[in-house]
Design a protein around this motif. Sequence first.
Motif, PDB file in Angstrom:
ATOM      1  N   ARG A 261      -3.538  31.500  35.688  1.00 29.57           N
ATOM      2  CA  ARG A 261      -4.292  31.853  34.484  1.00 29.57           C
ATOM      3  C   ARG A 261      -3.423  32.474  33.394  1.00 29.57           C
ATOM      4  NH1 ARG A 261      -7.924  36.677  37.236  1.00 29.57           N
ATOM      5  NH2 ARG A 261      -6.182  38.073  37.797  1.00 29.57           N
ATOM      6  N   ASP A 262      -2.309  33.119  33.783  1.00 26.62           N
ATOM      7  CA  ASP A 262      -1.430  33.743  32.791  1.00 26.62           C
ATOM      8  C   ASP A 262      -0.294  32.816  32.331  1.00 26.62           C
ATOM      9  OD1 ASP A 262      -2.882  36.127  32.837  1.00 26.62           O
ATOM     10  OD2 ASP A 262      -1.751  36.887  34.552  1.00 26.62           O
ATOM     11  N   ILE A 263      -0.254  31.619  32.874  1.00 27.71           N
ATOM     12  CA  ILE A 263       0.780  30.652  32.492  1.00 27.71           C
ATOM     13  C   ILE A 263       0.290  29.883  31.272  1.00 27.71           C
ATOM     14  CG2 ILE A 263       2.076  28.605  33.212  1.00 27.71           C
ATOM     15  CD1 ILE A 263       1.860  29.585  36.072  1.00 27.71           C
ATOM     16  N   PRO A 264       1.095  29.798  30.213  1.00 30.31           N
ATOM     17  CA  PRO A 264       0.640  29.080  29.006  1.00 30.31           C
ATOM     18  C   PRO A 264       0.393  27.610  29.295  1.00 30.31           C
ATOM     19  CG  PRO A 264       2.988  29.583  28.865  1.00 30.31           C
ATOM     20  CD  PRO A 264       2.472  30.330  30.061  1.00 30.31           C
ATOM     21  N   SER A 265      -0.493  27.025  28.500  1.00 31.85           N
ATOM     22  CA  SER A 265      -0.857  25.620  28.698  1.00 31.85           C
ATOM     23  C   SER A 265      -0.336  24.768  27.553  1.00 31.85           C
ATOM     24  CB  SER A 265      -2.380  25.485  28.779  1.00 31.85           C
ATOM     25  OG  SER A 265      -2.761  24.127  28.893  1.00 31.85           O
ATOM     26  N   ALA A 266       0.078  23.540  27.899  1.00 32.75           N
ATOM     27  CA  ALA A 266       0.458  22.583  26.861  1.00 32.75           C
ATOM     28  C   ALA A 266      -0.770  22.276  26.006  1.00 32.75           C
ATOM     29  CB  ALA A 266       0.995  21.304  27.493  1.00 32.75           C
ATOM     30  N   LYS A 267      -0.550  22.046  24.726  1.00 34.10           N
ATOM     31  CA  LYS A 267      -1.625  21.761  23.776  1.00 34.10           C
ATOM     32  C   LYS A 267      -1.501  20.337  23.246  1.00 34.10           C
ATOM     33  CE  LYS A 267      -3.085  26.036  24.013  1.00 34.10           C
ATOM     34  NZ  LYS A 267      -4.348  26.389  24.696  1.00 34.10           N
ATOM     35  N   PRO A 268      -2.621  19.708  22.841  1.00 31.87           N
ATOM     36  CA  PRO A 268      -3.995  20.201  22.960  1.00 31.87           C
ATOM     37  C   PRO A 268      -4.531  20.044  24.373  1.00 31.87           C
ATOM     38  CG  PRO A 268      -3.997  18.015  22.019  1.00 31.87           C
ATOM     39  CD  PRO A 268      -2.558  18.379  22.182  1.00 31.87           C
ATOM     40  N   CYS A 269      -5.450  20.955  24.750  1.00 39.35           N
ATOM     41  CA  CYS A 269      -6.040  20.933  26.073  1.00 39.35           C
ATOM     42  C   CYS A 269      -7.553  21.091  25.923  1.00 39.35           C
ATOM     43  CB  CYS A 269      -5.464  22.058  26.926  1.00 39.35           C
ATOM     44  SG  CYS A 269      -6.014  22.041  28.642  1.00 39.35           S
ATOM     45  N   TYR A 270      -8.317  20.175  26.537  1.00 38.02           N
ATOM     46  CA  TYR A 270      -9.776  20.171  26.378  1.00 38.02           C
ATOM     47  C   TYR A 270     -10.452  20.311  27.743  1.00 38.02           C
ATOM     48  CZ  TYR A 270      -8.338  18.095  21.933  1.00 38.02           C
ATOM     49  OH  TYR A 270      -7.722  17.851  20.726  1.00 38.02           O
ATOM     50  N   PRO A 271     -11.707  20.772  27.760  1.00 35.22           N
ATOM     51  CA  PRO A 271     -12.440  20.849  29.023  1.00 35.22           C
ATOM     52  C   PRO A 271     -12.514  19.479  29.700  1.00 35.22           C
ATOM     53  CG  PRO A 271     -13.592  22.062  27.302  1.00 35.22           C
ATOM     54  CD  PRO A 271     -12.487  21.315  26.621  1.00 35.22           C
ATOM     55  N   LEU A 272     -12.448  19.498  31.007  1.00 35.09           N
ATOM     56  CA  LEU A 272     -12.556  18.312  31.872  1.00 35.09           C
ATOM     57  C   LEU A 272     -11.357  17.367  31.777  1.00 35.09           C
ATOM     58  CD1 LEU A 272     -16.350  17.376  31.576  1.00 35.09           C
ATOM     59  CD2 LEU A 272     -15.199  18.644  33.379  1.00 35.09           C
ATOM     60  N   ILE A 273     -10.998  16.932  30.574  1.00 35.14           N
ATOM     61  CA  ILE A 273      -9.908  15.948  30.460  1.00 35.14           C
ATOM     62  C   ILE A 273      -8.543  16.607  30.340  1.00 35.14           C
ATOM     63  CG2 ILE A 273     -11.398  14.209  29.440  1.00 35.14           C
ATOM     64  CD1 ILE A 273     -10.115  14.855  26.732  1.00 35.14           C
ATOM     65  N   GLY A 274      -8.514  17.940  30.112  1.00 37.22           N
ATOM     66  CA  GLY A 274      -7.241  18.648  30.016  1.00 37.22           C
ATOM     67  C   GLY A 274      -6.365  18.136  28.898  1.00 37.22           C
ATOM     68  N   ASN A 275      -5.115  17.763  29.255  1.00 33.93           N
ATOM     69  CA  ASN A 275      -4.149  17.261  28.271  1.00 33.93           C
ATOM     70  C   ASN A 275      -4.144  15.732  28.215  1.00 33.93           C
ATOM     71  OD1 ASN A 275      -2.688  19.811  29.819  1.00 33.93           O
ATOM     72  ND2 ASN A 275      -2.593  19.952  27.588  1.00 33.93           N
ATOM     73  N   GLY A 276      -5.173  15.129  28.780  1.00 30.26           N
ATOM     74  CA  GLY A 276      -5.195  13.680  28.938  1.00 30.26           C
ATOM     75  C   GLY A 276      -5.011  12.886  27.674  1.00 30.26           C
ATOM     76  N   LEU A 277      -5.560  13.369  26.544  1.00 25.61           N
ATOM     77  CA  LEU A 277      -5.462  12.596  25.300  1.00 25.61           C
ATOM     78  C   LEU A 277      -4.014  12.419  24.848  1.00 25.61           C
ATOM     79  CD1 LEU A 277      -8.456  13.924  23.142  1.00 25.61           C
ATOM     80  CD2 LEU A 277      -8.284  11.783  24.430  1.00 25.61           C
ATOM     81  N   SER A 278      -3.162  13.398  25.158  1.00 23.82           N
ATOM     82  CA  SER A 278      -1.749  13.308  24.761  1.00 23.82           C
ATOM     83  C   SER A 278      -1.028  12.195  25.504  1.00 23.82           C
ATOM     84  CB  SER A 278      -1.038  14.636  25.029  1.00 23.82           C
ATOM     85  OG  SER A 278      -1.612  15.675  24.274  1.00 23.82           O
ATOM     86  N   PHE A 279      -1.576  11.782  26.653  1.00 22.84           N
ATOM     87  CA  PHE A 279      -0.892  10.815  27.497  1.00 22.84           C
ATOM     88  C   PHE A 279      -1.595   9.456  27.521  1.00 22.84           C
ATOM     89  CE2 PHE A 279      -0.185  15.015  29.780  1.00 22.84           C
ATOM     90  CZ  PHE A 279       0.974  15.285  29.068  1.00 22.84           C
ATOM     91  N   MET A 280      -2.426   9.227  26.533  1.00 23.40           N
ATOM     92  CA  MET A 280      -3.119   7.943  26.459  1.00 23.40           C
ATOM     93  C   MET A 280      -2.558   7.060  25.347  1.00 23.40           C
ATOM     94  SD  MET A 280      -7.048   9.111  27.279  1.00 23.40           S
ATOM     95  CE  MET A 280      -7.625   7.433  27.508  1.00 23.40           C
ATOM     96  N   GLU A 281      -1.350   7.375  24.894  1.00 23.40           N
ATOM     97  CA  GLU A 281      -0.685   6.575  23.866  1.00 23.40           C
ATOM     98  C   GLU A 281      -0.334   5.192  24.405  1.00 23.40           C
ATOM     99  OE1 GLU A 281       0.028   7.012  20.773  1.00 23.40           O
ATOM    100  OE2 GLU A 281      -0.479   9.114  20.431  1.00 23.40           O
ATOM    101  N   LYS A 282      -0.501   4.185  23.592  1.00 27.38           N
ATOM    102  CA  LYS A 282      -0.131   2.828  23.988  1.00 27.38           C
ATOM    103  C   LYS A 282       1.375   2.598  23.827  1.00 27.38           C
ATOM    104  CE  LYS A 282      -4.306   1.458  24.897  1.00 27.38           C
ATOM    105  NZ  LYS A 282      -4.735   1.166  26.287  1.00 27.38           N
ATOM    106  N   SER A 283       1.987   3.299  22.881  1.00 24.57           N
ATOM    107  CA  SER A 283       3.414   3.125  22.632  1.00 24.57           C
ATOM    108  C   SER A 283       4.216   3.906  23.661  1.00 24.57           C
ATOM    109  CB  SER A 283       3.760   3.619  21.224  1.00 24.57           C
ATOM    110  OG  SER A 283       5.143   3.853  21.103  1.00 24.57           O
ATOM    111  N   PRO A 284       5.107   3.235  24.432  1.00 27.28           N
ATOM    112  CA  PRO A 284       5.941   3.946  25.408  1.00 27.28           C
ATOM    113  C   PRO A 284       6.842   4.997  24.749  1.00 27.28           C
ATOM    114  CG  PRO A 284       5.993   1.579  25.805  1.00 27.28           C
ATOM    115  CD  PRO A 284       5.315   1.773  24.486  1.00 27.28           C
ATOM    116  N   VAL A 285       7.263   4.750  23.495  1.00 28.97           N
ATOM    117  CA  VAL A 285       8.110   5.716  22.788  1.00 28.97           C
ATOM    118  C   VAL A 285       7.324   6.972  22.460  1.00 28.97           C
ATOM    119  CG1 VAL A 285       9.409   6.156  20.665  1.00 28.97           C
ATOM    120  CG2 VAL A 285       9.649   3.964  21.840  1.00 28.97           C
TER     121      VAL A 285
END
Length: 489
Positions: A27-51
Motif C-alpha cells: 500500500r505504501d509503494i507508489p503506483s505507475a500512472k494512470p491506474c484505474y479500478p479493476l483494470i489497473g494500468n491496463g490501458l497503458s498496455f493496450m497500444e497497437k504500436s509495438p514502439v
Amino acid sequence: MFAIVLLLVAACASYYYTFVVRVRYARDIPSAKPCYPLIGNGLSFMEKSPVKLFENVVRPFTQFDRWFKVWLGPQLMLCTSHPVLAECVLSHPKCLEKPFFYSFVQLENGILTRKYQNWKRYRKVLSPAFSTSNVTNALPLFESCAENLMCKLQSALVNDSIVSLAPLLSECMLNMIFSTTMGANVVEEQEAKNILKNLDILFQMISARAINAVHHYDWLYRHTGNFLIESCSRAECYRVVDKVLASRRSALANESYETIESPAMLDRLIAVKEDGPLTDAEIVQNIYSIVGAGNDTTAHSLGHTCLFLAMHPAVQRRLYQELCNVFHHIDEPITEGKLKQLSYMECVIKESLRLAPPGATVAREAQEDLLIEGQFIPRGTTVVVSLFALHRRKDFWGDDAAHFNPDRFLSERSNNRPACAFMPFNTGSRNCLGSRYAMQSMKVIMSMIVRKYKLYTELTMEQMRFRFDIALKQEHGYAVRLERRGESD
C-alpha cells in the motif's frame, strides 16, 4: 432478489480481498500512472504500436528510483530498475521461479520456462556444451558461418550499398546455433528463412499476450486471431526440430562413440540416463529453447552493435585499428588467443549490450515470503526488472548514460562501478546459459565485418526506436551503408 444480493456481496468480498487485503503489503509503494479500478494500468498496455507499447512499459521504470507497482487487471507486480534491488531479486535462492506469463512460450519442458526443480536437471545436462573448452572448439564453426555471411554481404552490395542486416545476421546465427546444437549444418537456406519468419511472428504474439491481461486466460485467448497465427507459426518451427531429432537418433544409433562426450547439445540430451532418459518433448523443447532464444537475442545484439559503430566513426576507426594490430592480414584465422587481445572490441560489445540489452525485461516469482532491502514480498509475488532502464540510470552511469561510449568499460573506469549496474545476460542461478557463446560469436562476426567494411548510417541515437518483443529489436531493422575497405585503410 436474494440471489442478486448474494452475488453482489460475493463480488464485493472478492474485490476487497483481491485489491485490498491480498496486496496490503504494497500500500505504501507508489503506483505507475494512470491506474484505474479493476483494470489497473491496463490501458497503458493496450497500444497497437509495438514502439509505443515499449515506451509505455519503460517509462515508469525511469520515473521511480526503487520499487513501484503495476496492476495488470487483478494481478499486482512489483517493479524496479535499481541495480541493487535487481541483483537481490535475481540472485535470491527463493526467487528463482519464472512467473505465469513465461508459460505463454509453451516450452514447459524446456530450460527457459521449466519449474526450478526440473530446470536444475536440464542446466546440469546442458552446461558442459557451453563450457570454455567447447566454445573455443566451436570457433572454426563460428568463423565458417561468418565467412558465409561475408559472401552474402558482398552479393548484396552488387546492386546497392545499403544493406538490411537483420535477415542476414539472423540467418548466420541460426546456422551457427543449429550446427552446435544439432552437431551438423542441417538447415537449408529457404528453410532457415521460413524458421526466422515464423520465430519473429511467434515472439510478437507471445509478447502481445503477456502484456494483455484479458489474453492471460486460455479459454479467451483461444478464440482470438493471435492464437491462430501463433499456433501456425509454432507448428512450422517445431516441424524442423522434430525432423532433425529423428534424423540424429538414427545417425547416433550407428556411431560407436559415447554421445555424452559429444559437444552437440542434442547428443547430450539424447544420452541422458540419470533419473531416467528425457522424453522427445523434453529434448525438442530444450533444443527449441536454445535455438529460439539464442538466435533472436544474439542476431539483434549484432545489429545494434553495427548501428552504433556506423553512428560513431571515431569508435569504428579505433576498433579497426585494434583489429589491424591483432590480425596482420585479412584472411588470418581467428583463434582464442587473438580474441583475447581484442580488449577494445570487448568494450564496444559491452557498451552495445548496455544500451540495448538483448532481454530488456526479466521477471521472477517469489517461492516463499521474502524480505529484500527492507521490503516484504509475499510468496507468489511477481517481480519485474527492467534491464533497459537499469543500464541507462544516470546515478550509476553518469549524465551521458544515453550516449554510446565504449570507454566506460575500460578497467580504470569500471573499478568503482558496482557489478550489478551491468547485467546484459541477467544474473543469479538462472542467468543466460549461453553468455560466453554469445560473446565469442559476436566477436568473431564483428571482427570480420569491421575488417572488411566501413559502416555508415544516417540514423542517430535519438532516432532509434525499440519495439516491444521478447528480444530487444529495432522497429525499422538495421539498414547500414557498407563500403569495402581498401589496402590504404
